[in-house]
Design an enzyme around this catalytic site. Structure first.
Site, PDB file in Angstrom:
ATOM      1  N   VAL A  33      54.914  41.640  41.801  1.00 56.19           N
ATOM      2  CA  VAL A  33      55.410  42.979  42.129  1.00 56.19           C
ATOM      3  C   VAL A  33      55.481  43.668  40.765  1.00 56.19           C
ATOM      4  O   VAL A  33      56.467  43.563  40.054  1.00 56.19           O
ATOM      5  CB  VAL A  33      56.788  42.946  42.826  1.00 56.19           C
ATOM      6  CG1 VAL A  33      57.305  44.356  43.074  1.00 56.19           C
ATOM      7  CG2 VAL A  33      56.720  42.145  44.127  1.00 56.19           C
ATOM      8  N   PRO A  34      54.385  44.345  40.380  1.00 56.22           N
ATOM      9  CA  PRO A  34      54.230  44.815  38.991  1.00 56.22           C
ATOM     10  C   PRO A  34      55.066  46.050  38.656  1.00 56.22           C
ATOM     11  O   PRO A  34      54.552  47.155  38.487  1.00 56.22           O
ATOM     12  CB  PRO A  34      52.726  45.101  38.901  1.00 56.22           C
ATOM     13  CG  PRO A  34      52.344  45.491  40.287  1.00 56.22           C
ATOM     14  CD  PRO A  34      53.208  44.659  41.192  1.00 56.22           C
ATOM     15  N   CYS A  35      56.377  45.846  38.527  1.00 55.86           N
ATOM     16  CA  CYS A  35      57.274  46.963  38.235  1.00 55.86           C
ATOM     17  C   CYS A  35      56.975  47.597  36.878  1.00 55.86           C
ATOM     18  O   CYS A  35      57.396  48.721  36.615  1.00 55.86           O
ATOM     19  CB  CYS A  35      58.731  46.549  38.345  1.00 55.86           C
ATOM     20  SG  CYS A  35      59.213  45.224  37.251  1.00 55.86           S
ATOM     21  N   HIS A  36      56.212  46.901  36.031  1.00 58.46           N
ATOM     22  CA  HIS A  36      55.825  47.499  34.748  1.00 58.46           C
ATOM     23  C   HIS A  36      54.914  48.707  34.964  1.00 58.46           C
ATOM     24  O   HIS A  36      54.738  49.504  34.053  1.00 58.46           O
ATOM     25  CB  HIS A  36      55.156  46.458  33.841  1.00 58.46           C
ATOM     26  CG  HIS A  36      53.914  45.849  34.394  1.00 58.46           C
ATOM     27  ND1 HIS A  36      53.945  44.781  35.274  1.00 58.46           N
ATOM     28  CD2 HIS A  36      52.608  46.156  34.207  1.00 58.46           C
ATOM     29  CE1 HIS A  36      52.698  44.454  35.595  1.00 58.46           C
ATOM     30  NE2 HIS A  36      51.868  45.271  34.964  1.00 58.46           N
ATOM     31  N   ARG A  37      54.370  48.871  36.169  1.00 58.72           N
ATOM     32  CA  ARG A  37      53.503  50.014  36.471  1.00 58.72           C
ATOM     33  C   ARG A  37      54.294  51.246  36.909  1.00 58.72           C
ATOM     34  O   ARG A  37      53.713  52.276  37.198  1.00 58.72           O
ATOM     35  CB  ARG A  37      52.495  49.638  37.552  1.00 58.72           C
ATOM     36  CG  ARG A  37      51.529  48.564  37.100  1.00 58.72           C
ATOM     37  CD  ARG A  37      50.567  48.171  38.184  1.00 58.72           C
ATOM     38  NE  ARG A  37      49.769  47.019  37.755  1.00 58.72           N
ATOM     39  CZ  ARG A  37      49.132  46.208  38.592  1.00 58.72           C
ATOM     40  NH1 ARG A  37      49.180  46.432  39.891  1.00 58.72           N
ATOM     41  NH2 ARG A  37      48.443  45.192  38.111  1.00 58.72           N
TER      42      ARG A  37
END
Length: 190
Positions: free
Chosen positions: A136-140
């Site tokens: 879940v790429p919250c860095h995006r």
């Protein structure tokens, strides 16, 4: 099998991953020292015992190691254990998983996509509870002021900017005060 965890090598250091029979329960990217990675993983998943990963976990480990080498990875086949995750947070995570590699969205854009304008605080809380960093790429997701140099939850010593650079993204820099005045001057001049 119950609840398990393992520590594994990546190009950026030793990561941790935890799982249950239902799917992954969390990922911990490298801390400065492996013992710190283990401690943080244990604090989050005290019931987990170190053991050999199941096939779902092996798939995630393979993807994480490839991603941290800068390779494109599709995590859509990796099952997550969403037990205890609110329906709203599940919607946020699903939307974040749909953001293409190398791209970002602002928290405002995410709120609009979810049809919940004004829910920035709820989205921010969902981001801080994200146990599945990278999958879940919250860095995006750019926060107010972009926050790209901050660490993602469970990202250890790796900043959002570093994760985005591995994806080949060109992060949007926040406007400095000087840039804001310059933009205002240009609008007034036209």
């Amino acid at each position: 099998m119950g609840r398990g965890y393992t520590i594994f090598d990546t190009a950026l250091g030793r990561c941790g991953i935890a799982w249950s029979d239902a799917g992954l329960t969390g990922i911990q990217l490298p801390e400065a020292r492996e013992i710190e990675t283990r401690r943080r993983l244990f604090r989050q998943f005290p019931e987990a015992r170190e053991q050999r990963p199941c096939s779902n976990t092996e798939l995630a480990i393979k993807g994480i190691t490839a991603m941290l080498r800068g390779q494109a990875v599709d995590f859509s086949d990796v099952a997550l254990d969403l037990t205890g995750v609110t329906p709203f947070n599940q919607r946020v995570y699903e939307a974040i998983r749909a953001i293409p590699r190398g791209e970002t969205r602002s928290a405002d854009e995410l709120a609009a996509e979810l049809h919940v304008p004004g829910a920035l605080n709820s989205i921010a809380q969902a981001l801080t509870k994200n146990a599945w960093v990278l999958i879940v790429p919250c860095h995006r997701v750019r926060e107010v002021g972009n926050g790209l140099d901050s660490s993602s939850p469970n990202s250890g010593i790796i900043s959002k900017r570093r994760l985005l650079s591995l994806e080949g993204a060109r992060p949007h820099a926040g406007l400095t005060l000087f840039d804001a005045f310059l933009a205002a001057d240009r609008r007034q001049a036209s």
